[in-house]
Design a protein around this motif. Structure first.
Motif, mmCIF file in Angstrom:
data_model
loop_
_atom_site.group_PDB
_atom_site.id
_atom_site.type_symbol
_atom_site.label_atom_id
_atom_site.label_comp_id
_atom_site.label_asym_id
_atom_site.label_seq_id
_atom_site.Cartn_x
_atom_site.Cartn_y
_atom_site.Cartn_z
ATOM 1 N N ARG A 2 0.827 -1.193 0.000
ATOM 2 C CA ARG A 2 0.000 0.000 0.000
ATOM 3 C C ARG A 2 0.869 1.254 0.000
ATOM 4 N N GLU A 3 0.460 2.246 -0.801
ATOM 5 C CA GLU A 3 1.193 3.513 -0.857
ATOM 6 C C GLU A 3 0.909 4.318 0.412
ATOM 7 N N VAL A 4 1.952 4.865 1.005
ATOM 8 C CA VAL A 4 1.819 5.668 2.216
ATOM 9 C C VAL A 4 1.628 7.121 1.811
ATOM 10 N N LEU A 5 0.558 7.737 2.336
ATOM 11 C CA LEU A 5 0.286 9.138 2.044
ATOM 12 C C LEU A 5 1.250 10.040 2.790
ATOM 13 N N GLN A 6 1.768 11.008 2.090
ATOM 14 C CA GLN A 6 2.624 12.033 2.674
ATOM 15 C C GLN A 6 1.812 13.325 2.769
ATOM 16 N N PRO A 7 2.206 14.273 3.625
ATOM 17 C CA PRO A 7 1.460 15.532 3.726
ATOM 18 C C PRO A 7 1.282 16.237 2.376
ATOM 19 N N GLU A 8 2.274 16.157 1.516
ATOM 20 C CA GLU A 8 2.181 16.799 0.204
ATOM 21 C C GLU A 8 1.060 16.173 -0.626
ATOM 22 N N ASP A 9 0.819 14.880 -0.443
ATOM 23 C CA ASP A 9 -0.258 14.193 -1.156
ATOM 24 C C ASP A 9 -1.629 14.708 -0.734
ATOM 25 N N LEU A 10 -1.698 15.320 0.433
ATOM 26 C CA LEU A 10 -2.953 15.835 0.972
ATOM 27 C C LEU A 10 -3.106 17.330 0.718
ATOM 28 N N GLY A 11 -2.199 17.900 -0.078
ATOM 29 C CA GLY A 11 -2.295 19.315 -0.431
ATOM 30 C C GLY A 11 -1.503 20.253 0.447
ATOM 31 N N ALA A 12 -0.638 19.736 1.295
ATOM 32 C CA ALA A 12 0.178 20.594 2.153
ATOM 33 C C ALA A 12 1.216 21.338 1.328
ATOM 34 N N THR A 13 1.461 22.576 1.714
ATOM 35 C CA THR A 13 2.539 23.332 1.090
ATOM 36 C C THR A 13 3.863 22.743 1.570
ATOM 37 N N PRO A 14 4.968 23.037 0.894
ATOM 38 C CA PRO A 14 6.261 22.530 1.376
ATOM 39 C C PRO A 14 6.572 22.958 2.815
ATOM 40 N N GLN A 35 4.091 22.509 20.871
ATOM 41 C CA GLN A 35 4.593 23.849 20.550
ATOM 42 C C GLN A 35 3.520 24.609 19.767
ATOM 43 N N HIS A 36 3.149 25.791 20.271
ATOM 44 C CA HIS A 36 2.052 26.563 19.693
ATOM 45 C C HIS A 36 2.251 26.857 18.210
ATOM 46 N N SER A 37 3.441 27.234 17.804
ATOM 47 C CA SER A 37 3.669 27.578 16.398
ATOM 48 C C SER A 37 3.444 26.369 15.489
ATOM 49 N N LYS A 38 3.837 25.199 15.937
ATOM 50 C CA LYS A 38 3.609 23.983 15.144
ATOM 51 C C LYS A 38 2.132 23.587 15.164
ATOM 52 N N ARG A 39 1.476 23.789 16.304
ATOM 53 C CA ARG A 39 0.044 23.505 16.398
ATOM 54 C C ARG A 39 -0.730 24.370 15.399
ATOM 55 N N LEU A 40 -0.315 25.639 15.257
ATOM 56 C CA LEU A 40 -0.966 26.530 14.295
ATOM 57 C C LEU A 40 -0.784 26.047 12.858
ATOM 58 N N VAL A 41 0.366 25.467 12.555
ATOM 59 C CA VAL A 41 0.591 24.910 11.211
ATOM 60 C C VAL A 41 -0.380 23.759 10.956
ATOM 61 N N VAL A 42 -0.542 22.876 11.939
ATOM 62 C CA VAL A 42 -1.457 21.741 11.800
ATOM 63 C C VAL A 42 -2.894 22.249 11.642
ATOM 64 N N LEU A 43 -3.289 23.209 12.462
ATOM 65 C CA LEU A 43 -4.653 23.744 12.384
ATOM 66 C C LEU A 43 -4.887 24.477 11.074
ATOM 67 N N ASP A 44 -3.893 25.197 10.596
ATOM 68 C CA ASP A 44 -4.014 25.880 9.303
ATOM 69 C C ASP A 44 -4.231 24.856 8.195
ATOM 70 N N PHE A 45 -3.480 23.777 8.237
ATOM 71 C CA PHE A 45 -3.631 22.707 7.256
ATOM 72 C C PHE A 45 -5.052 22.131 7.313
ATOM 73 N N LEU A 46 -5.561 21.880 8.519
ATOM 74 C CA LEU A 46 -6.918 21.349 8.670
ATOM 75 C C LEU A 46 -7.961 22.363 8.200
ATOM 76 N N ALA A 47 -7.735 23.633 8.474
ATOM 77 C CA ALA A 47 -8.679 24.676 8.050
ATOM 78 C C ALA A 47 -8.805 24.727 6.538
ATOM 79 N N GLN A 48 -7.757 24.365 5.843
ATOM 80 C CA GLN A 48 -7.795 24.386 4.385
ATOM 81 C C GLN A 48 -8.709 23.303 3.814
#
Length: 102
Positions: A2-14, A35-48
Motif C-alpha cells: 500500500r502507498e503511504v500518504l505524505q502531507p504533500e499528497d494531501l495538499g500541504a505546502t512545502p 509547541q504553539h507555532s507547530k500547532r498553528l501549522v497543523v490547524l491551518d492545514f486542517l482549516a484548508q
C-alpha cells in the motif's frame, strides 16, 4: 504494498509539510504538537479542508475532521479557539488560515 500518504499528497505546502511530517502518518494526525507555532501549522492545514465562504453544519465539520483524527471534537474546538473557524447558530465557516491566491 500500500502507498503511504505524505502531507504533500494531501495538499500541504512545502512549509506545512516540513512540520506535518512529524505529526501526520499516512494521512492521519497522530498527535497535536505541544509547541504553539507547530500547532498553528497543523490547524491551518486542517482549516484548508473548508472552503472560504461556505457554511458547514457541525456534522459536516465533524466528518471532515474525522478523516484526520478520531477526536474530531477537540480539533473542531481548537480550530474555533484559534480563529480558523467561526461558529454561530450551529453553523461553522472558515474565518482564517492561509488562502490560495490564483
Amino acid at each position: 504494498m500500500r502507498e503511504v500518504l505524505q502531507p504533500e499528497d494531501l495538499g500541504a505546502t512545502p512549509a506545512q509539510a516540513a512540520v506535518l511530517r512529524g505529526f501526520v502518518v499516512d494521512g492521519r494526525l497522530q498527535r497535536m504538537p505541544a509547541q504553539h507555532s507547530k500547532r498553528l501549522v497543523v490547524l491551518d492545514f486542517l482549516a484548508q479542508r473548508f472552503e472560504p465562504g461556505v457554511r458547514y453544519r457541525e456534522a459536516e465539520v465533524n466528518d471532515r475532521l474525522l478523516a484526520f483524527h478520531s477526536d474530531f471534537a477537540t480539533l473542531r474546538r481548537a480550530l474555533v479557539d484559534e480563529g480558523f473557524l467561526e461558529r454561530r447558530d450551529g453553523a461553522y465557516w472558515r474565518a482564517g488560515g492561509t488562502f490560495e491566491v490564483s
